[in-house]
Design an enzyme around this catalytic site. Structure first.
Site, short mmCIF file in Angstrom:
data_model
loop_
_atom_site.label_atom_id
_atom_site.label_comp_id
_atom_site.label_asym_id
_atom_site.label_seq_id
_atom_site.Cartn_x
_atom_site.Cartn_y
_atom_site.Cartn_z
N SER A 26 -5.72 -23.79 -65.87
CA SER A 26 -4.91 -23.59 -67.06
C SER A 26 -4.85 -24.85 -67.90
O SER A 26 -5.06 -25.97 -67.42
CB SER A 26 -3.48 -23.18 -66.67
OG SER A 26 -3.46 -21.94 -66.03
N SER A 27 -4.54 -24.69 -69.17
CA SER A 27 -4.41 -25.83 -70.07
C SER A 27 -3.25 -26.71 -69.62
O SER A 27 -2.30 -26.23 -68.97
CB SER A 27 -4.15 -25.35 -71.50
OG SER A 27 -2.85 -24.78 -71.60
#
Length: 211
Positions: free
Chosen positions: A60-61
């Site tokens: 995930s970012s």
């Protein structure tokens, strides 16, 4: 790419986007994200984007990891947290900075093997990894102060709800096509659910894969 300055710029971007929990920001600063991405993508490790990590999964970012961590912490300390979906181990490593005990389940055997190596490199002694079906949770280690999902689910199984401590919270991406961060809180009367930001995660898959 791996300098303190590069990581500091990531923290500045997180602040600018609204992350205010200093404990979470310190955890994000402490974990070297570049060791959790594939070598070919290492030059993008501190960009605020999700990246592929093989086996159809993603990391995930940074903003998403920070946002979910902040929601899970809710401004207070956590003794025991269950993570559903170890993935590459980045979210696990961030949690380990401020949670006394982190239990993390991964269904993909080869992915978990890589994750063990990365987390061992960071000498995180408060993390327990298990190759299992995350949707079953870990009843033998419950109750948990927090449960966090790194894949999207349409609902939380009753078996997992029961593993959440009173005053505990679950943070997960809810939905299939349209997905939103969802927080479920448990109190003496039952459970409350709050829908928040729109997100995009790979869907959770039941069972285990050994290969």
């Amino acid at each position: 790419m791996t300098s303190a300055r590069t990581r500091a710029r990531m923290i500045e971007r997180l602040r600018a986007r609204g992350i205010v929990d200093e404990v979470v920001l310190a955890a994000m600063s402490a974990v070297p994200r570049h060791i959790f991405v594939e070598e070919i993508l290492a030059n993008r490790a501190y960009d605020d984007v999700a990246l592929p990590i093989n086996f159809g999964q993603t990391i995930s970012s940074p903003f998403t990891v920070a946002r979910m961590s902040e929601l899970l912490r809710a401004g207070s300390g956590l003794d025991k947290v269950l993570e559903i979906g170890s993935g590459c181990g980045y979210q696990t490593a961030v949690l380990a900075q401020f949670v006394r005990e982190v239990y993390s389940i991964e269904r993909v055997g080869p992915l978990l093997t890589r994750t063990r190596t990365r987390l061992r490199q960071l000498r995180l002694n408060n993390v327990r990894l298990k190759h299992a079906d995350g949707l079953l949770g870990l009843p033998e280690s419950a109750p948990f102060d927090g449960i966090i999902f790194t894949a999207a689910a349409t609902h939380i199984p009753a078996t997992l709800l029961e593993q959440l401590a009173i005053r505990g919270r679950i943070v997960f991406p809810k939905g299939s096509q349209d997905q939103y961060l969802c927080v479920i809180e448990r109190n003496l009367q039952g459970y409350t659910e709050t829908m928040l930001d729109e997100v995009r995660f790979v869907p959770i898959v039941p069972g285990i894969w050994k290969r």
